[in-house]
Structures are given as C-alpha cells and as structure tokens.
Design an enzyme around this catalytic site. Structure first.
Site, PDB file in Angstrom:
ATOM      1  N   LYS A  52      -5.216 -27.063  45.676  1.00 27.36           N
ATOM      2  CA  LYS A  52      -6.231 -27.830  44.961  1.00 27.36           C
ATOM      3  C   LYS A  52      -5.790 -29.291  44.820  1.00 27.36           C
ATOM      4  O   LYS A  52      -6.565 -30.213  45.069  1.00 27.36           O
ATOM      5  CB  LYS A  52      -6.473 -27.226  43.561  1.00 27.36           C
ATOM      6  CG  LYS A  52      -7.211 -25.899  43.582  1.00 27.36           C
ATOM      7  CD  LYS A  52      -7.238 -25.226  42.212  1.00 27.36           C
ATOM      8  CE  LYS A  52      -7.840 -23.827  42.300  1.00 27.36           C
ATOM      9  NZ  LYS A  52      -7.803 -23.070  41.041  1.00 27.36           N
ATOM     10  N   GLN A  96      -5.204 -23.081  35.159  1.00 23.64           N
ATOM     11  CA  GLN A  96      -5.134 -22.018  36.161  1.00 23.64           C
ATOM     12  C   GLN A  96      -4.953 -20.665  35.478  1.00 23.64           C
ATOM     13  O   GLN A  96      -4.115 -20.500  34.602  1.00 23.64           O
ATOM     14  CB  GLN A  96      -3.965 -22.300  37.130  1.00 23.64           C
ATOM     15  CG  GLN A  96      -3.855 -21.339  38.293  1.00 23.64           C
ATOM     16  CD  GLN A  96      -5.031 -21.407  39.273  1.00 23.64           C
ATOM     17  OE1 GLN A  96      -5.705 -22.426  39.404  1.00 23.64           O
ATOM     18  NE2 GLN A  96      -5.294 -20.310  39.956  1.00 23.64           N
ATOM     19  N   ASP A 119     -14.186 -26.135  36.049  1.00 21.94           N
ATOM     20  CA  ASP A 119     -14.186 -24.722  36.450  1.00 21.94           C
ATOM     21  C   ASP A 119     -15.496 -24.035  36.066  1.00 21.94           C
ATOM     22  O   ASP A 119     -15.806 -22.963  36.595  1.00 21.94           O
ATOM     23  CB  ASP A 119     -13.056 -23.984  35.709  1.00 21.94           C
ATOM     24  CG  ASP A 119     -11.896 -23.611  36.622  1.00 21.94           C
ATOM     25  OD1 ASP A 119     -12.127 -23.494  37.837  1.00 21.94           O
ATOM     26  OD2 ASP A 119     -10.785 -23.440  36.106  1.00 21.94           O
TER      27      ASP A 119
HETATM   28  N1  GUN Z   1      -7.542 -18.168  39.132  1.00 21.03           N
HETATM   29  C1  GUN Z   1      -8.127 -17.657  40.240  1.00 21.03           C
HETATM   30  N2  GUN Z   1      -9.202 -18.382  40.583  1.00 21.03           N
HETATM   31  C2  GUN Z   1      -9.296 -19.374  39.669  1.00 21.03           C
HETATM   32  C3  GUN Z   1     -10.208 -20.461  39.500  1.00 21.03           C
HETATM   33  O1  GUN Z   1     -11.169 -20.664  40.246  1.00 21.03           O
HETATM   34  N3  GUN Z   1      -9.951 -21.281  38.448  1.00 21.03           N
HETATM   35  C4  GUN Z   1      -8.927 -21.059  37.600  1.00 21.03           C
HETATM   36  N4  GUN Z   1      -8.779 -21.910  36.586  1.00 21.03           N
HETATM   37  N5  GUN Z   1      -8.067 -20.078  37.723  1.00 21.03           N
HETATM   38  C5  GUN Z   1      -8.259 -19.234  38.760  1.00 21.03           C
END
Ligand code: GUN
Length: 295
Positions: A52, A96, A119
């Site tokens: 990311k 995350q 998110d």
């Molecule tokens: N863990 C797995 N996928 C995601 C996501 O799209 N966002 C976040 N914050 N954590 C995750």
C-alpha cells in the site's frame, strides 16, 4: 471465458490517479497523504502494508507507516489515531487489521475521523453507504474495487441476482449493500450466504453474479456455479507449495480451474480483486484530499 484483469485495470486507474495528484499539487501546492498504522509483525499484514505504501508513492502521494509493537495498549493506539485526526497533512488514516487481542477493533475503527476513514470501515461511512449516499461516504476499498471492475468491464448488473458468500464487516456486508444500491454497476437482487447457510449451493447456483469472500481456499467448485455466471473471487489464501520460492502460493476461495469451465467471466487470484483494493484506497485518499480542500 473472460478473465477480469484487475491488475490491468488497477494500472489504468493508477495512471488516472497520478494525473489527479499532479493537478492537486498544481492547485494547492500539496499532495494527498496516507498514514498507515500497523500493530505487531504479522507477515501477511506487513506485506499488505508495504504494498500500500509503495503504491502510494508511485502515484506521487505521501505515505507514512507507523509501526507499533505487538504489546501496544488500546489507549496508545487511540491516542496515535487522534493525533492523526488532527494533523492537516494527513488525509487518509488506515489501521491495518487484524489487531492484537488486547485491542478492540471496533473501538479502533470508531476512533478514526470518518472524514479521513479511507478504509470506509467507520459506521458513519458504512451507514451512509447502506442509505445510498455513495457520493458522501467512503466506500470500503474491496467492494469499491469490485464495483469498479464490473463497471469497467460493462458487466450487466441491473436486475441480476447477485449472491455474496461471506458476511464479514471488511467485505461481505458492504459488498451486499453496495450491489443493492441504485447504481449503474449495481442495482441487483441480493442474497447473502454465510457459514450457517444450509445447502449453500442452492443459492450459489442461482447467482448471475457470484461474489465470494469467505477465506476458504477453493471453496466454490464448478458444480456450485450457474453456466454463464460472473464470478468474483475475493479470497487470498496462502497454501503450502514446496515448489514455490517462498514455500507457499496464493489461491482464491474459488476453484479457478473447475469454475473457469462454467463461468462467463472470472477474476483470477492473484491479479483480480487484490490490486483493485489498493487502487481504491488511493482513490479514497485522493477523494479525502479533494473534500478536505473543497476542490
Ligand atoms: N486487513 C485485510 N484487509 C484490510 C483492509 O482492506 N484494510 C485494513 N485496514 N486492514 C485489512
């Protein structure tokens, strides 16, 4: 069978986003900034976060990763989030998941300012989505990426039966509600199946559009799919593979080999939904910058 190429679409999107970021810089002198918080050292999460952050930089955004130790308290995490809520250089905040067990994920989700919740996990954003205010919320990245794929591949959705397998807060719930909306890439009749659904194939076989997000490798087999269905595989499962460089390979929740003989279109794993999730995170960060700067 049409392979829905999320990798290619995400590259197109990244080029479009890069041009928009350049424009933001020309107009305001600033660029969008995304801050990612990772607590602990789960290798899969570390991989996602690296990816990311790297992609953010590729399109000219600022990305900052805050690494917190696995024993971080909920209070410390909330204080970190609140500081970012008040930082004008931060337009997007991503915590995350999963978080270590001493931290309540819902409490952490609630702490993120909804106007920086790229998110789309905050109940204010999910609530706005459910109520159909798609232009006044952040749509969570994986469902948003799937909507974008369906739109860019001109897949007919209006009035179709969309079956979502999985009811997670991360994907299933938002996905099902999104497909229900009167949106040009949605407007479906929606059924949600989950771990307690009896005779699941009764439902999946009725799907014109089958979206699978349950985290079980190869769960959907050819006999569970209607001929000509569009199949979207959200699963990213690591399975052991001694012949692979790092000892594992990634597979989806759908048995690709089998189902590709029945479906009319399908997303591969890797290279389907995954790259789109990151692209939509960048899109949401840009959107946040534009909203916060009244652009
Ligand atoms: N863990 C797995 N996928 C995601 C996501 O799209 N966002 C976040 N914050 N954590 C995750």
């Amino acid at each position: 069978m049409l392979i829905i190429d999320g990798k290619k679409v995400s590259l197109d999107l990244k080029n479009e986003l890069k041009a928009s970021v350049d424009k933001c810089k020309t107009i305001t002198g600033n660029v969008p900034g995304l801050t990612i918080i990772i607590v602990g050292q789960d290798p899969a999460s570390q991989g996602y976060v690296r990816n990311k952050a790297k992609t953010c930089k590729e399109i000219g955004m600022i990305s900052t990763v805050i690494e917190m130790p696995v024993e971080t308290t909920e209070k410390d995490l909330i204080e970190t989030i609140e500081a970012l809520n008040h930082d004008p250089a931060v337009h997007g905040i991503l915590v995350q998941l999963p978080l270590p067990k001493q931290i309540d994920e819902f409490t952490a989700t609630l702490a993120v300012d909804p106007s920086k919740d790229v998110d789309g996990f905050h109940p204010e954003n999910l609530g706005r989505l459910v109520m159909g205010h798609l232009d006044k919320c952040f749509i969570s990245c994986t469902p948003y990426g799937i909507l974008e794929l369906l739109g860019r591949y001109s897949i007919e959705t209006k009035g179709k039966h969309c079956v979502v397998v999985g009811r997670s807060n991360l994907v299933g719930k938002a996905m099902a509600n999104l497909m229900l909306q009167k949106h040009e890439a949605a407007n479906c009749t929606v059924t949600i199946c989950h771990s307690a659904t009896q005779n699941i194939s009764f439902y999946t076989r009725q799907a014109d559009i089958l979206i699978v997000a349950i985290g079980k490798a190869g769960f959907i087999t050819a006999d569970m799919v209607k001929a000509g269905a569009v199949v979207i595989d959200v699963g990213i499962n690591r399975i052991e593979d001694p012949t692979a460089k790092n000892g594992y390979r990634l597979v989806g929740d759908v048995d690709y080999e089998g189902v590709s003989g029945v479906a009319s279109a399908m997303t591969p794993v890797p290279g389907g939904v995954g790259p789109m999730t990151i692209a939509m995170l960048l899109k949401n960060t840009l959107l946040s910058f534009q909203r916060l700067n009244n652009l």
